[in-house]
Design a protein around this motif. Structure first.
Motif, mmCIF file in Angstrom:
data_model
loop_
_atom_site.group_PDB
_atom_site.id
_atom_site.type_symbol
_atom_site.label_atom_id
_atom_site.label_comp_id
_atom_site.label_asym_id
_atom_site.label_seq_id
_atom_site.Cartn_x
_atom_site.Cartn_y
_atom_site.Cartn_z
ATOM 1 N N ALA A 1 44.143 42.936 37.024
ATOM 2 C CA ALA A 1 45.435 43.515 37.421
ATOM 3 C C ALA A 1 46.187 42.638 38.421
ATOM 4 N N THR B 1 54.157 40.489 32.572
ATOM 5 C CA THR B 1 52.770 40.433 33.046
ATOM 6 C C THR B 1 52.577 39.315 34.067
ATOM 7 N N GLU C 1 53.157 45.806 39.590
ATOM 8 C CA GLU C 1 53.613 46.236 38.262
ATOM 9 C C GLU C 1 53.266 45.197 37.201
ATOM 10 N N ARG D 1 49.573 45.520 36.621
ATOM 11 C CA ARG D 1 49.249 46.722 35.835
ATOM 12 C C ARG D 1 49.534 46.473 34.351
ATOM 13 N N ARG D 2 50.700 45.915 34.079
ATOM 14 C CA ARG D 2 51.059 45.626 32.681
ATOM 15 C C ARG D 2 50.114 44.593 32.068
ATOM 16 N N LYS E 1 46.960 44.049 32.856
ATOM 17 C CA LYS E 1 45.667 44.686 32.568
ATOM 18 C C LYS E 1 45.746 45.510 31.294
ATOM 19 N N GLU E 2 46.827 46.267 31.142
ATOM 20 C CA GLU E 2 47.013 47.049 29.916
ATOM 21 C C GLU E 2 47.046 46.143 28.693
ATOM 22 N N ARG E 3 47.740 45.013 28.809
ATOM 23 C CA ARG E 3 47.846 44.074 27.687
ATOM 24 C C ARG E 3 46.492 43.474 27.326
ATOM 25 N N ILE F 1 43.517 44.781 27.839
ATOM 26 C CA ILE F 1 42.697 45.823 27.218
ATOM 27 C C ILE F 1 43.155 46.061 25.778
ATOM 28 N N ARG F 2 44.464 46.128 25.586
ATOM 29 C CA ARG F 2 45.033 46.439 24.267
ATOM 30 C C ARG F 2 44.848 45.294 23.271
ATOM 31 N N SER G 1 40.589 42.567 24.368
ATOM 32 C CA SER G 1 39.247 43.082 24.646
ATOM 33 C C SER G 1 38.341 42.887 23.427
#
Length: 109
Positions: free
Chosen positions: A16, A36, A64, A67-68, A70-72, A74-75, A78
């Motif tokens: 993150a 990101t 921010e 956060r974005r 990390k989401e990317r 994982i999505r 991963s």
């Protein structure tokens, strides 16, 4: 090396953290500029310093982007995402082969 740069960018995103990197190699495919992290023109050391300073001066933006990122990761990057993508490819190949077989049987009858 380019591979280690990509690995470090994904690792930072997974933690993150916003990524500030030169837009070379595959980095622009991983880091989304302004979303990101920040992409800098190659060898633009002044631009690099400015974006790092920007992240320090505005921690909300840095959080921010982190956060974005990390989401990317994982999505899209991963193990689960890779396994799902490979499984989808196998299923498409299998379905294609099944179609060809069924068409071949129709022609024989």
């Amino acid at each position: 090396s380019p591979a280690s740069t990509l690995r470090r960018a994904r690792w930072a995103m997974a933690c993150a953290k916003p990524v500030v990197a030169f837009a070379t190699g595959g980095v622009p495919e991983v880091v989304k500029d302004g979303e990101t992290g920040f992409l800098i023109a190659p060898r633009d050391y002044t631009g690099m310093a400015e974006k790092i300073g920007y992240c320090i001066a505005d921690p909300a933006v840095a959080r921010e982007c982190g956060r974005r990122g990390k989401e990317r990761v994982i999505r899209e990057f991963s193990v689960t995402a890779h396994v799902t993508a490979i499984q989808d490819i196998y299923e498409q190949v299998y379905a294609s082969r099944q179609k060809k077989r069924s068409r071949g049987h129709r022609n024989v009858q």
